[in-house]
Design a protein around this motif. Structure first.
Motif, mmCIF file in Angstrom:
data_model
loop_
_atom_site.group_PDB
_atom_site.id
_atom_site.type_symbol
_atom_site.label_atom_id
_atom_site.label_comp_id
_atom_site.label_asym_id
_atom_site.label_seq_id
_atom_site.Cartn_x
_atom_site.Cartn_y
_atom_site.Cartn_z
ATOM 1 N N ARG A 195 1.153 -1.106 -0.221
ATOM 2 C CA ARG A 195 -0.734 0.228 0.038
ATOM 3 C C ARG A 195 0.908 0.603 0.089
ATOM 4 N NH1 ARG A 195 -5.367 -0.919 0.250
ATOM 5 N NH2 ARG A 195 -5.718 0.919 0.820
ATOM 6 N N PHE A 196 2.145 1.006 0.552
ATOM 7 C CA PHE A 196 2.733 2.598 1.023
ATOM 8 C C PHE A 196 2.966 3.339 -0.427
ATOM 9 C CE2 PHE A 196 6.661 5.133 2.238
ATOM 10 C CZ PHE A 196 5.958 5.966 2.398
ATOM 11 N N PHE A 197 3.972 2.057 -1.596
ATOM 12 C CA PHE A 197 3.942 3.227 -2.562
ATOM 13 C C PHE A 197 2.459 2.744 -3.458
ATOM 14 C CE2 PHE A 197 8.478 3.073 -0.958
ATOM 15 C CZ PHE A 197 8.539 3.755 -1.081
ATOM 16 N N ALA A 198 1.982 2.459 -3.613
ATOM 17 C CA ALA A 198 0.821 2.443 -4.369
ATOM 18 C C ALA A 198 0.337 3.369 -5.197
ATOM 19 C CB ALA A 198 -0.686 1.305 -3.622
ATOM 20 N N HIS A 199 -0.497 4.022 -5.827
ATOM 21 C CA HIS A 199 -1.111 4.873 -6.277
ATOM 22 C C HIS A 199 -2.045 5.429 -5.776
ATOM 23 C CE1 HIS A 199 -2.388 7.449 -9.348
ATOM 24 N NE2 HIS A 199 -1.719 7.386 -10.715
ATOM 25 N N PRO A 200 -2.613 6.645 -5.000
ATOM 26 C CA PRO A 200 -3.440 7.224 -4.314
ATOM 27 C C PRO A 200 -4.887 6.815 -5.071
ATOM 28 C CG PRO A 200 -1.789 8.991 -5.392
ATOM 29 C CD PRO A 200 -1.753 7.387 -5.648
ATOM 30 N N ARG A 201 -4.825 6.893 -6.721
ATOM 31 C CA ARG A 201 -6.631 6.306 -7.118
ATOM 32 C C ARG A 201 -6.102 4.676 -6.558
ATOM 33 N NH1 ARG A 201 -8.961 9.079 -12.890
ATOM 34 N NH2 ARG A 201 -10.966 7.611 -12.356
ATOM 35 N N PHE A 202 -5.977 4.085 -6.949
ATOM 36 C CA PHE A 202 -5.903 2.757 -6.637
ATOM 37 C C PHE A 202 -6.048 2.285 -5.402
ATOM 38 C CE2 PHE A 202 -4.222 -1.437 -5.036
ATOM 39 C CZ PHE A 202 -4.707 -1.791 -5.623
ATOM 40 N N LYS A 203 -5.693 3.650 -4.421
ATOM 41 C CA LYS A 203 -5.750 2.995 -2.914
ATOM 42 C C LYS A 203 -6.884 3.525 -2.445
ATOM 43 C CE LYS A 203 -1.817 4.094 -1.328
ATOM 44 N NZ LYS A 203 -0.764 5.176 -0.102
ATOM 45 N N SER A 204 -7.445 4.295 -3.119
ATOM 46 C CA SER A 204 -9.434 4.662 -2.866
ATOM 47 C C SER A 204 -10.122 4.035 -3.714
ATOM 48 C CB SER A 204 -9.152 6.395 -2.831
ATOM 49 O OG SER A 204 -9.342 6.385 -4.612
ATOM 50 N N GLU A 205 -10.165 3.232 -4.875
ATOM 51 C CA GLU A 205 -10.884 2.901 -5.267
ATOM 52 C C GLU A 205 -10.626 1.168 -5.617
ATOM 53 O OE1 GLU A 205 -10.335 3.549 -9.097
ATOM 54 O OE2 GLU A 205 -11.553 5.418 -9.330
ATOM 55 N N PHE A 206 -9.798 0.737 -3.992
ATOM 56 C CA PHE A 206 -9.951 -0.646 -4.156
ATOM 57 C C PHE A 206 -10.829 -1.486 -3.177
ATOM 58 C CE2 PHE A 206 -7.802 -4.300 -1.638
ATOM 59 C CZ PHE A 206 -7.665 -5.165 -2.243
ATOM 60 N N THR A 207 -11.584 -2.043 -4.155
ATOM 61 C CA THR A 207 -12.366 -3.154 -3.066
ATOM 62 C C THR A 207 -12.054 -4.213 -4.041
ATOM 63 O OG1 THR A 207 -14.283 -2.989 -2.730
ATOM 64 C CG2 THR A 207 -14.405 -2.170 -4.346
ATOM 65 N N THR A 208 -12.316 -5.129 -2.643
ATOM 66 C CA THR A 208 -12.857 -7.008 -3.451
ATOM 67 C C THR A 208 -14.113 -7.212 -3.300
ATOM 68 O OG1 THR A 208 -12.875 -7.630 -1.011
ATOM 69 C CG2 THR A 208 -10.558 -7.629 -2.285
ATOM 70 N N GLU A 209 -14.911 -6.300 -3.347
ATOM 71 C CA GLU A 209 -16.327 -6.481 -3.772
ATOM 72 C C GLU A 209 -16.621 -7.613 -4.994
ATOM 73 O OE1 GLU A 209 -19.073 -3.677 -2.839
ATOM 74 O OE2 GLU A 209 -18.242 -3.769 -1.105
ATOM 75 N N ASN A 210 -16.005 -7.138 -6.728
ATOM 76 C CA ASN A 210 -16.610 -7.524 -7.422
ATOM 77 C C ASN A 210 -15.155 -8.589 -7.708
ATOM 78 O OD1 ASN A 210 -18.514 -5.548 -7.299
ATOM 79 N ND2 ASN A 210 -17.009 -4.062 -7.783
ATOM 80 N N ILE A 211 -14.725 -9.323 -6.928
ATOM 81 C CA ILE A 211 -13.702 -10.322 -7.562
ATOM 82 C C ILE A 211 -14.597 -11.684 -8.603
ATOM 83 C CG2 ILE A 211 -11.789 -9.913 -6.653
ATOM 84 C CD1 ILE A 211 -12.815 -12.209 -4.547
ATOM 85 N N MET A 212 -14.338 -11.929 -9.302
ATOM 86 C CA MET A 212 -14.547 -12.318 -10.335
ATOM 87 C C MET A 212 -14.336 -13.902 -10.057
ATOM 88 S SD MET A 212 -16.682 -10.847 -12.814
ATOM 89 C CE MET A 212 -16.820 -11.707 -14.585
ATOM 90 N N GLY A 213 -15.062 -15.149 -9.803
ATOM 91 C CA GLY A 213 -14.693 -16.397 -10.396
ATOM 92 C C GLY A 213 -14.530 -16.701 -11.683
ATOM 93 N N VAL A 214 -13.711 -16.876 -12.599
ATOM 94 C CA VAL A 214 -13.206 -17.320 -13.887
ATOM 95 C C VAL A 214 -12.480 -18.366 -14.453
ATOM 96 C CG1 VAL A 214 -12.093 -16.656 -15.841
ATOM 97 C CG2 VAL A 214 -12.387 -14.235 -13.940
ATOM 98 N N TYR A 215 -12.792 -19.328 -14.657
ATOM 99 C CA TYR A 215 -12.248 -20.771 -15.651
ATOM 100 C C TYR A 215 -11.384 -20.799 -16.668
ATOM 101 C CZ TYR A 215 -15.205 -24.137 -12.171
ATOM 102 O OH TYR A 215 -15.650 -24.682 -11.700
ATOM 103 N N LEU A 216 -10.688 -20.256 -16.124
ATOM 104 C CA LEU A 216 -9.396 -20.642 -17.649
ATOM 105 C C LEU A 216 -9.075 -21.089 -18.543
ATOM 106 C CD1 LEU A 216 -6.657 -17.533 -16.170
ATOM 107 C CD2 LEU A 216 -9.095 -17.591 -17.903
#
Lengths: 438, 120
Positions: A195-216
């Protein structure tokens, strides 16, 4: 637990009364063993796994209604907590049979491919029409979306289980075993450490609510090869220091040997991507390499393809043929052989220079599998107008996690510059001290 | 965090060096410390060098081994710890390019400091 849009309770209410026909008969274990022995050479079906009851099919799974072996309901989905199929009507759980495509690799000769690994007809239609075996209605299945569709008349779920020319149906799949909640925790832990060097916009938008289960889609290959490595190796016999002060140097004495390692190599389940998108791992423009990095999977535990495992998840269609990944397979087999040759010559602790590296593939068996991935994705808009898709991927069987996190470069550059300035001052000071000391 | 990462990079390099090498390498390390730190952080966040180590992680068995080990000669006073031209750990079948700008930077510096960066 549920990763599907419908909860078990809702599905039960919408489900018609249980069918009256008897559940699918499960043959006794002895019959299964006999059936396997009949096709024992060179490739045979492995024994059924211990534990939950296994649906054993004498023939390939059929297209149409795939029923619960206990109550006959077609309302079936994967329970990611157990990796088993769960009947939403009677709530019992069961597993699909092993894919049965395995055997003694040393007996493998020539090129073999399964139905699922046969060449894609790129002009084949994505839409397949199935006839509902319960009411006779014609039901359209769009393989771009899912290999299943609900009959609009009798509400039974129809599954596409047999291979189609467009590459949508693999031979086998590995069920999800890591739940959405577990995957979210793993992704949050991974990002939390960066998190320390992560982009501030990424930090503010990061959420795992929308992770996808995918078969590749992947090609899985068994290979019988012969390897011949010849060259020169060196073994260190002495390490010592010469000179004094700043001119001191470490020197080495070594014995040199002519080395050869010739052996047969049996590679079991080499795994390569079967999608043009995921094969492109040019790290300057994408982060697909992190999906590659979460391999391997426990491929001895794959099951025969059954569309019910895909319900509630997305899947990506295979888009490459065997011939397009043949060179990659050959290169990776040479890597494996070279690694094995090194393991077979541990005496040469200074290294080996192989002058002859000859790996001949004598037999190969190709099959296709769907492997489960929990995927978090973040599209970064860069200042130059370009876009970069960052992934954090979780192996949905082993939990191995790898990802790419967008960096706040000004912050990283500033702190690196401070460290550089301090380093230069300390470095010059230390060099002067060392010079004066000598 | 930055200091910890910096120590994390430098500590094993110095620990693996002999006393005289460490003393000689320390000023050099300090002179490039900002670049090393940038490369380390970039590689840790972006992970462009990460891949499936197919050569090690794929199940494979060997059989019918034939081996030859014939002494050729003794060599004295060699300068490098690794045999010249050694290729026993070469990897051809990796799909990733081995890193973006950060990890490439790190890769350029690591050999100078006597540490090869391994993939995987």
């Amino acid at each position: 637990m549920s990763d599907v849009p419908e909860s078990a309770g809702q599905a039960s209410q919408a489900q018609p009364p249980p069918p009256t026909q008897a559940p699918v008969d499960l043959p006794p274990p002895a019959a299964q063993a006999a059936a396997q022995q009949q096709s024992a050479q060179p490739f045979s079906a492995p024994p059924p796994p211990d534990g939950p009851p296994v649906i054993y099919h004498d023939k390939s799974l059929k297209n149409g209604i795939s029923k619960c072996p206990y109550c006959g309901s077609s309302d079936i989905q994967l329970d990611t907590g157990t990796g088993l199929l769960h009947c939403n009507y009677c709530r019992r759980e069961f597993a699909e049979a092993s894919d049965g495509i395995d055997g003694d690799i040393s007996l493998l000769s020539g090129l073999h491919t399964t139905m699922g690994a046969s060449d894609i007809a790129f002009d084949a239609a994505d839409v397949v029409t199935l006839k509902c075996t319960a009411c006779g209605a014609e039901v359209v299945v769009d393989t771009n979306e899912a290999p299943q569709a609900r009959c609009h008349w009798c509400r039974n779920m129809l599954s596409l289980n047999q291979q189609v020319p467009n590459g949508a149906i693999p031979d086998a799949l590995m069920p999800f075993r890591i739940t959405r909640e577990q995957a979210r925790a793993l992704i949050e832990q991974f990002v939390g450490k960066r998190r320390f060097f992560a982009h501030p916009r990424f930090k503010s938008e990061f959420t795992t609510e929308n992770i996808m289960g995918v078969y590749l889609p992947y090609m899985v290959i068994d290979i019988n090869a012969h390897s011949e490595f010849r060259g020169e190796g060196e073994h260190e016999t002495r390490r010592y220091t010469v000179g004094s002060g700043n001119s001191r140097k470490t020197k080495y004495d070594a014995d040199s040997y002519a080395v050869a390692r010739v052996f047969d190599l049996y590679v079991d389940d080499l795994t390569v991507e079967a999608s043009t998108d995921k094969l492109n791992q040019a790290t300057a423009v994408n982060s697909n390499n992190v999906i590659n990095a979460i391999l391997p999977y426990p491929l001895k535990e794959t099951v025969r393809f059954n569309a019910n495992y895909l319900r509630g998840f997305t899947s990506e269609k295979r888009s490459v043929n065997r011939s397009q990944t043949e060179d990659l397979m050959q290169a990776q087999v040479r890597d494996i052989a070279r690694w094995k040759a090194w393991q077979l010559a541990p005496f040469y602790n200074r290294g080996i220079r192989w002058d002859i590296q000859d790996v001949t593939v004598k037999g190969e068996l190709w099959k296709t599998v769907y492997l489960p991935v929990w995927l978090y994705s973040y599209l970064q808009n860069k200042p130059d107008g370009s876009k970069f898709l960052h992934y954090v991927a979780v192996n949905a069987c082993t939990g191995e996690t790898m990802g790419s996190v967008p960096i706040h470069k000004p912050k990283l550059l500033a702190i690196s510059a401070i460290i550089e300035i301090i380093g230069i001052v300390l470095g010059v000071f230390l060099a002067v001290v060392l010079f004066l000391a000598t | 965090m930055g200091i910890i990462a910096f120590i994390y990079v430098l500590a094993p390099i110095i620990a693996d060096s002999s006393d005289s090498d460490a003393a000689a390498a320390a000023p050099l390390l300090l002179l490039v410390s900002g670049f090393v730190f940038y490369g380390y952080i970039y590689a840790r966040y972006r992970n462009a060098d990460k891949r499936h180590s197919h050569e090690r992680e794929t199940t494979a068995k060997t059989a019918n081994l034939e081996q030859i080990d014939t002494f050729i000669q003794s060599r004295k006073g060699l300068n490098n710890a690794r045999m010249q031209g050694a290729n026993q750990d070469r990897v051809e079948g990796a799909l990733n390019e081995g890193g973006g700008e950060g990890s490439k930077l790190l890769k350029e510096f690591m050999p100078l400091l006597g540490q090869g960066q391994k993939q995987g």
